[in-house]
Design a protein around this motif. Structure first.
Motif, PDB file in Angstrom:
ATOM      1  N   THR A 182       0.826  -1.207   0.000  1.00  0.00           N
ATOM      2  CA  THR A 182       0.000   0.000   0.000  1.00  0.00           C
ATOM      3  C   THR A 182       0.859   1.255   0.000  1.00  0.00           C
ATOM      4  OG1 THR A 182      -1.637  -1.235   1.277  1.00  0.00           O
ATOM      5  CG2 THR A 182      -1.933   1.144   1.138  1.00  0.00           C
ATOM      6  N   MET A 183       1.925   1.267   0.800  1.00  0.00           N
ATOM      7  CA  MET A 183       2.780   2.448   0.861  1.00  0.00           C
ATOM      8  C   MET A 183       3.490   2.687  -0.456  1.00  0.00           C
ATOM      9  SD  MET A 183       3.363   4.876   2.899  1.00  0.00           S
ATOM     10  CE  MET A 183       4.108   6.353   2.199  1.00  0.00           C
ATOM     11  N   ASP A 184       3.839   1.601  -1.176  1.00  0.00           N
ATOM     12  CA  ASP A 184       4.452   1.765  -2.500  1.00  0.00           C
ATOM     13  C   ASP A 184       3.482   2.444  -3.458  1.00  0.00           C
ATOM     14  OD1 ASP A 184       6.710   0.544  -1.567  1.00  0.00           O
ATOM     15  OD2 ASP A 184       6.275  -1.420  -2.453  1.00  0.00           O
ATOM     16  N   LYS A 185       2.219   2.052  -3.380  1.00  0.00           N
ATOM     17  CA  LYS A 185       1.200   2.659  -4.236  1.00  0.00           C
ATOM     18  C   LYS A 185       1.001   4.129  -3.884  1.00  0.00           C
ATOM     19  CE  LYS A 185      -2.329   2.857  -7.101  1.00  0.00           C
ATOM     20  NZ  LYS A 185      -2.145   2.801  -8.565  1.00  0.00           N
ATOM     21  N   VAL A 186       0.931   4.421  -2.584  1.00  0.00           N
ATOM     22  CA  VAL A 186       0.760   5.812  -2.153  1.00  0.00           C
ATOM     23  C   VAL A 186       1.962   6.647  -2.586  1.00  0.00           C
ATOM     24  CG1 VAL A 186       0.549   7.334  -0.142  1.00  0.00           C
ATOM     25  CG2 VAL A 186      -0.733   5.194  -0.221  1.00  0.00           C
ATOM     26  N   SER A 187       3.161   6.100  -2.432  1.00  0.00           N
ATOM     27  CA  SER A 187       4.373   6.820  -2.848  1.00  0.00           C
ATOM     28  C   SER A 187       4.362   7.100  -4.346  1.00  0.00           C
ATOM     29  CB  SER A 187       5.618   6.005  -2.478  1.00  0.00           C
ATOM     30  OG  SER A 187       5.716   5.830  -1.081  1.00  0.00           O
ATOM     31  N   GLN A 188       3.866   6.137  -5.122  1.00  0.00           N
ATOM     32  CA  GLN A 188       3.782   6.334  -6.571  1.00  0.00           C
ATOM     33  C   GLN A 188       2.838   7.482  -6.919  1.00  0.00           C
ATOM     34  OE1 GLN A 188       5.532   4.810  -9.182  1.00  0.00           O
ATOM     35  NE2 GLN A 188       4.560   6.519 -10.259  1.00  0.00           N
ATOM     36  N   ILE A 189       1.731   7.574  -6.195  1.00  0.00           N
ATOM     37  CA  ILE A 189       0.790   8.672  -6.456  1.00  0.00           C
ATOM     38  C   ILE A 189       1.416  10.000  -6.043  1.00  0.00           C
ATOM     39  CG2 ILE A 189      -1.550   9.536  -6.091  1.00  0.00           C
ATOM     40  CD1 ILE A 189      -2.349   6.725  -5.255  1.00  0.00           C
ATOM     41  N   PHE A 190       2.183   9.992  -4.936  1.00  0.00           N
ATOM     42  CA  PHE A 190       2.887  11.210  -4.529  1.00  0.00           C
ATOM     43  C   PHE A 190       3.815  11.689  -5.643  1.00  0.00           C
ATOM     44  CE2 PHE A 190       2.423  10.188   0.222  1.00  0.00           C
ATOM     45  CZ  PHE A 190       1.498  11.199   0.413  1.00  0.00           C
ATOM     46  N   THR A 191       4.589  10.777  -6.205  1.00  0.00           N
ATOM     47  CA  THR A 191       5.530  11.177  -7.261  1.00  0.00           C
ATOM     48  C   THR A 191       4.789  11.594  -8.531  1.00  0.00           C
ATOM     49  OG1 THR A 191       5.772   8.853  -7.954  1.00  0.00           O
ATOM     50  CG2 THR A 191       7.369   9.701  -6.379  1.00  0.00           C
ATOM     51  N   ASP A 192       3.700  10.923  -8.853  1.00  0.00           N
ATOM     52  CA  ASP A 192       2.897  11.324 -10.014  1.00  0.00           C
ATOM     53  C   ASP A 192       2.366  12.742  -9.823  1.00  0.00           C
ATOM     54  OD1 ASP A 192       3.325   8.874 -11.158  1.00  0.00           O
ATOM     55  OD2 ASP A 192       1.366   8.047 -10.629  1.00  0.00           O
ATOM     56  N   TYR A 193       1.931  13.029  -8.608  1.00  0.00           N
ATOM     57  CA  TYR A 193       1.413  14.376  -8.319  1.00  0.00           C
ATOM     58  C   TYR A 193       2.521  15.414  -8.492  1.00  0.00           C
ATOM     59  CZ  TYR A 193      -0.769  18.308  -5.970  1.00  0.00           C
ATOM     60  OH  TYR A 193      -1.275  19.552  -5.697  1.00  0.00           O
ATOM     61  N   LEU A 194       3.702  15.121  -7.956  1.00  0.00           N
ATOM     62  CA  LEU A 194       4.801  16.082  -8.055  1.00  0.00           C
ATOM     63  C   LEU A 194       5.195  16.324  -9.507  1.00  0.00           C
ATOM     64  CD1 LEU A 194       7.052  14.940  -5.064  1.00  0.00           C
ATOM     65  CD2 LEU A 194       5.680  17.030  -5.217  1.00  0.00           C
ATOM     66  N   GLU A 195       5.220  15.286 -10.319  1.00  0.00           N
ATOM     67  CA  GLU A 195       5.556  15.451 -11.736  1.00  0.00           C
ATOM     68  C   GLU A 195       4.524  16.321 -12.446  1.00  0.00           C
ATOM     69  OE1 GLU A 195       5.889  11.499 -13.214  1.00  0.00           O
ATOM     70  OE2 GLU A 195       7.778  11.083 -12.172  1.00  0.00           O
ATOM     71  N   GLU A 196       3.247  16.091 -12.140  1.00  0.00           N
ATOM     72  CA  GLU A 196       2.203  16.915 -12.743  1.00  0.00           C
ATOM     73  C   GLU A 196       2.282  18.353 -12.235  1.00  0.00           C
ATOM     74  OE1 GLU A 196      -0.917  17.866 -15.186  1.00  0.00           O
ATOM     75  OE2 GLU A 196       0.099  15.923 -15.073  1.00  0.00           O
ATOM     76  N   LEU A 197       2.613  18.500 -10.955  1.00  0.00           N
ATOM     77  CA  LEU A 197       2.741  19.834 -10.366  1.00  0.00           C
ATOM     78  C   LEU A 197       3.875  20.611 -11.016  1.00  0.00           C
ATOM     79  CD1 LEU A 197       1.851  21.771  -8.009  1.00  0.00           C
ATOM     80  CD2 LEU A 197       3.712  20.746  -6.688  1.00  0.00           C
ATOM     81  N   GLU A 198       4.983  19.936 -11.301  1.00  0.00           N
ATOM     82  CA  GLU A 198       6.119  20.611 -11.940  1.00  0.00           C
ATOM     83  C   GLU A 198       5.714  21.224 -13.277  1.00  0.00           C
ATOM     84  OE1 GLU A 198      10.553  19.625 -13.798  1.00  0.00           O
ATOM     85  OE2 GLU A 198       9.323  18.023 -12.970  1.00  0.00           O
ATOM     86  N   SER A 199       5.059  20.445 -14.102  1.00  0.00           N
ATOM     87  CA  SER A 199       4.620  20.944 -15.400  1.00  0.00           C
ATOM     88  C   SER A 199       3.619  22.082 -15.238  1.00  0.00           C
ATOM     89  CB  SER A 199       4.004  19.794 -16.200  1.00  0.00           C
ATOM     90  OG  SER A 199       3.427  20.260 -17.389  1.00  0.00           O
ATOM     91  N   TYR A 200       2.718  21.927 -14.292  1.00  0.00           N
ATOM     92  CA  TYR A 200       1.654  22.913 -14.044  1.00  0.00           C
ATOM     93  C   TYR A 200       2.243  24.269 -13.630  1.00  0.00           C
ATOM     94  CZ  TYR A 200      -2.533  24.731 -11.579  1.00  0.00           C
ATOM     95  OH  TYR A 200      -3.588  25.493 -11.128  1.00  0.00           O
ATOM     96  N   VAL A 201       3.152  24.252 -12.654  1.00  0.00           N
ATOM     97  CA  VAL A 201       3.703  25.506 -12.125  1.00  0.00           C
ATOM     98  C   VAL A 201       4.664  26.147 -13.119  1.00  0.00           C
ATOM     99  CG1 VAL A 201       5.119  26.520 -10.292  1.00  0.00           C
ATOM    100  CG2 VAL A 201       3.388  24.805  -9.725  1.00  0.00           C
ATOM    101  N   THR A 202       5.518  25.349 -13.742  1.00  0.00           N
ATOM    102  CA  THR A 202       6.464  25.939 -14.696  1.00  0.00           C
ATOM    103  C   THR A 202       5.742  26.534 -15.904  1.00  0.00           C
ATOM    104  OG1 THR A 202       6.825  23.725 -15.648  1.00  0.00           O
ATOM    105  CG2 THR A 202       8.410  24.500 -14.015  1.00  0.00           C
ATOM    106  N   ASP A 203       4.660  25.908 -16.350  1.00  0.00           N
ATOM    107  CA  ASP A 203       3.869  26.493 -17.443  1.00  0.00           C
ATOM    108  C   ASP A 203       3.262  27.820 -17.006  1.00  0.00           C
ATOM    109  OD1 ASP A 203       4.475  24.411 -19.089  1.00  0.00           O
ATOM    110  OD2 ASP A 203       2.500  23.446 -18.995  1.00  0.00           O
ATOM    111  N   TYR A 204       2.834  27.885 -15.760  1.00  0.00           N
ATOM    112  CA  TYR A 204       2.257  29.122 -15.237  1.00  0.00           C
ATOM    113  C   TYR A 204       3.310  30.236 -15.208  1.00  0.00           C
ATOM    114  CZ  TYR A 204       0.200  32.431 -11.930  1.00  0.00           C
ATOM    115  OH  TYR A 204      -0.278  33.567 -11.328  1.00  0.00           O
ATOM    116  N   VAL A 205       4.489  29.920 -14.667  1.00  0.00           N
ATOM    117  CA  VAL A 205       5.552  30.928 -14.582  1.00  0.00           C
ATOM    118  C   VAL A 205       6.016  31.333 -15.973  1.00  0.00           C
ATOM    119  CG1 VAL A 205       7.883  31.382 -13.743  1.00  0.00           C
ATOM    120  CG2 VAL A 205       6.281  30.100 -12.313  1.00  0.00           C
TER     121      VAL A 205
END
Length: 721
Positions: free
Chosen positions: A539-562
């Motif tokens: 379960t923790m591996d799955k949660v960690s994977q979602i955390f990293t997926d979120y961060l990758e999406e966040l990077e694209s989202y924020v850098t596009d904004y800036v």
């Protein structure tokens, strides 16, 4: 958003619940389809003098499953799958009956169906749907041990059941358009309900804890409704309901409305603490802004334009007041002024979006609106090792084999109940934790349902009409409450089984129902054991994977904004991605439940803090879209190179955190953005008419990065300038 419900809060809360009436629609259709199939089959079989009970039960199962298990992503695919269901069901009845006397063969057949259902689901949900109905009809026919001369009657009732499912799903209830309209109505009801609470809190001199909690609850519900609506939006339905309106247009309006409510809710307590609402003019203007938005009927073709015009006037007055206060206190403006400015900015977006929607309704869509890129989304599957469908298929074979053996050991007469439970618990449980939680909920629901079902069945035994009414009621309640609580759903299913035993066997004993409880617990335990040993997904591996997926999406989202500050771009398009980020947060919360509720909760005591940090980041990220849309920006050369440095440092921070989560070791360090923030605040122009406020726009970029630094500190990382 006009408020047309003047009743009590609780009645309005009820009217706003079940957004789009999805649960009511699905459970109602399934129940009506089942009832229609049962009664039509019974009537037809009685006309021909054939015993109707058993074929009618199969008809009801097909009518029910024709609604519940068809999960394709388009209407056309759903129709094809539904039309294929009778073939799969007929094969299940035939093979299950012919092999009923051969224990090994019928067991191998059912395990094979389960394997194929999971394995071939990689090519589409259709194969899983066909496998499910094939398994259930095989299960019942092997239990009933039908003779070949009975087959035609069962084939006929299968056709009747699936025909009713097709009729209710695609003819009488045209889901897609009606669902979108109901979803928008539910969203507006919830928004209006929350608007009213905001007005009451502003007008009250003191805010009680109960009212504050009520507001927080309704803000969370509005967020859920906004996410539900965003998933229901598609260009075809929108054009049918509101000609000329684009998908992105409507999604942005929903996003801005939800963000306005969220921002108001977050700001009110701070404004009260700073005595800002002691200013009568500010208090009056805030109430007027909320009230005028509450009265607007945005999607009504016959709306009264004066409501939105009035909203524009009130917001303009609020903007002028804020500008004057900033000029008066230019040396050291209070922090609450920035909160009010953000409220004004988002209220402006809501109003502008509403006016734009009204201007678009009944206009012919442009070619770009006809093909909405938001509706065409490619999902790229990351193939790292064995596919999840293959893992689940292998697990199902091993678990199914064990379940058959255990089932025969517990009850040689009805050995397949353990297999049935094992199969059901495996559905939708990718991780060990999810399997544990689902098995536990099913076991608890089954135990409670067995006691209640046995007592109630004994109480009404012999009263056929009452038993049938209760049976159908249990079916409806089970599927209506399924998204709310799997335990309650299992409770009603067990009560349903108790009544079916009473009808089919002419009576029920506690020993019989008790055996089913033991079978259920055994099946859940087998599913958990296999999930924990055979290709386990922790379960923790799955949660960690979602955390990293979120961060990758966040990077694209924020850098596009800036990047948009130095390159022209459409910031409004980020609203779609903001909903995707929101969905990731919900997925994190859902997948974390087994860790936070299970026996190992102390081991993961830091997880709630992680979730809180990511929730805060998500809140700040949504504010980037909710900020005033970029235009008319002017800034000196000292600021122009800041954007590139912000993009580079932010991307670096995301990559370091992602690597640390994946590799579970301290690597690198994180950059703060204090030098860049200082440079912007020192040289950027202020908030003047016709000039973009750069400080205001970048505020939540700093907040997001600060949250990343907090996350990094908890992981043992150092900061650097």
């Amino acid at each position: 958003m006009k408020q047309i419900y003047l009743q009590s809060y609780y009645l309005r809360r009820l009217l706003a619940s079940d957004p789009g009436r999805k649960r009511l629609n699905q459970a109602g259709k399934a129940t009506i389809s089942l009832i229609s199939a049962v009664f039509a089959s019974t009537l037809l079989l009685n006309m021909f003098g054939h015993p109707p009970l058993l074929p009618s039960i199969i008809a009801g199962i097909c009518g029910l499953m024709g609604i519940m298990i068809v999960m394709d992503d388009t209407k056309e695919k759903k129709q094809v799958t539904t039309l294929l269901l009778p073939l799969s069901a007929a094969v299940g009845v035939t093979v299950g009956s012919l092999l009923a006397d051969y224990v090994i063969l019928v067991s191998a057949w059912m395990v094979t169906i389960i394997f194929c259902g999971f394995y071939f689901s990689r090519f589409g949900s259709r194969y899983f749907s066909l496998g499910m109905i094939g398994f259930f009809t095989s299960y019942f026919s092997s239990f009933l041990k039908l003779s070949p001369d009975q087959f035609p009657w069962f084939y006929l009732t299968i056709l009747i059941g699936v025909s009713f499912a097709f009729f209710y799903n695609f003819v009488l209830f045209k889901d897609s358009v009606q669902l979108l309209k109901r979803s928008m109505n539910s969203f507006h009801r919830q928004a209006n309900l929350t608007f009213q609470l905001l007005i009451e809190i502003i007008q009250d001199t003191k805010t009680s804890d109960s009212r504050r909690k009520k507001l927080d609850y309704n803000v969370r519900k509005l967020r859920e409704y906004a996410n539900n609506v965003s998933t229901d939006l598609n260009a075809q339905d929108i054009r049918e309901l509101w000609p000329g309106l684009g998908t992105q247009q409507l999604r942005l309006y929903v996003f801005d409305t939800a963000m306005f409510v969220m921002t108001m809710s977050e700001s009110l307590q701070k404004l009260k603490n700073d005595d800002a609402l002691e200013m009568k003019e500010l208090r009056t203007l805030l109430v007027k802004v909320i009230y005028t938005l509450q009265q607007a009927e945005v999607l009504n073709p016959d709306y009264r334009e004066k409501n939105l015009v009035e909203a524009e006037k009130v917001i303009k007055s609020l903007r002028e007041m804020i500008d004057n206060l900033f000029k008066e206190r230019s040396s050291q403006p209070e922090g609450w002024l920035y909160l009010v400015r953000r409220v004004e900015a988002i209220a402006t977006h809501v109003t502008e979006g509403a006016l734009e929607i009204q201007g678009s309704i009944h206009k012919l869509p442009s070619p770009m609106e006809t093909i909405d890129e938001a509706d065409v989304e490619e999902e790229k599957e990351k193939d790292k090792g064995m596919k999840p469908t293959t893992k689940k298929a292998i697990q199902s074979v091993i678990a199914g084999t064990i379940a058959v053996i255990v089932g025969y050991g517990i009850s040689p007469i009805q050995p397949y109940w353990v297999l049935l439970t094992t199969f059901i618990v495996q559905l939708g449980t990718e991780t060990v934790g999810r399997t544990y939680l689902k098995g536990l909920e099913r076991s608890i629901g089954t135990v409670i349902g067995a006691v209640l079902g046995f007592g109630l069945a004994k109480l009404v035994s012999g009263q056929l009409q009452l038993e049938v009414i209760l049976l159908f009621s249990f079916i409806f309640l089970a599927f209506y409450l399924l998204p709310v609580s799997y335990t309650i759903m299992s409770l009603f299913i067990t009560m349903l089984i108790a009544f079916m035993y009473d009808l089919m066997l002419g009576g029920i004993t506690f020993e019989l129902l008790g055996a089913r409880v033991i079978d259920t617990i055994a099946g859940a335990a087998i599913a958990l054991g296999v999930a924990a040993v055979i290709y386990p997904t922790k379960t923790m591996d799955k949660v960690s994977q979602i955390f990293t997926d979120y961060l990758e999406e966040l990077e694209s989202y924020v850098t596009d904004y800036v990047r948009s500050f130095r390159e022209p771009s459409d910031i409004k398009a980020l609203a779609d991605r903001a909903f995707q980020l929101d969905a990731k947060i919900q997925e994190i919360e859902e997948e974390s439940k087994p860790l936070l509720q299970g026996p190992g909760v102390r081991k993961y005591s830091g997880l709630p803090r992680w979730i809180t940090i990511f929730t805060a980041i998500n809140y700040y990220a949504k504010h980037l879209v909710a900020s005033a849309y970029q235009k008319n920006f002017t800034y000196p050369e000292e600021v122009s190179d800041v954007f590139l440095r912000v993009e580079a440092k932010f991307s670096h921070n995301i990559q370091v955190l992602t690597t640390m989560i994946e590799e579970e070791e301290v690597i690198g360090e994180l950059y703060d953005l204090y030098p860049e923030r200082e440079q912007v605040e020192r040289h950027a122009p202020g908030h003047n008419d016709g000039e973009g406020d750069l400080v205001h726009h970048l505020y939540y970029v700093w907040k997001i990065n600060q949250s990343l630094l907090v996350l990094g500190k908890r992981m043992g990382l150092n900061e650097r300038k």
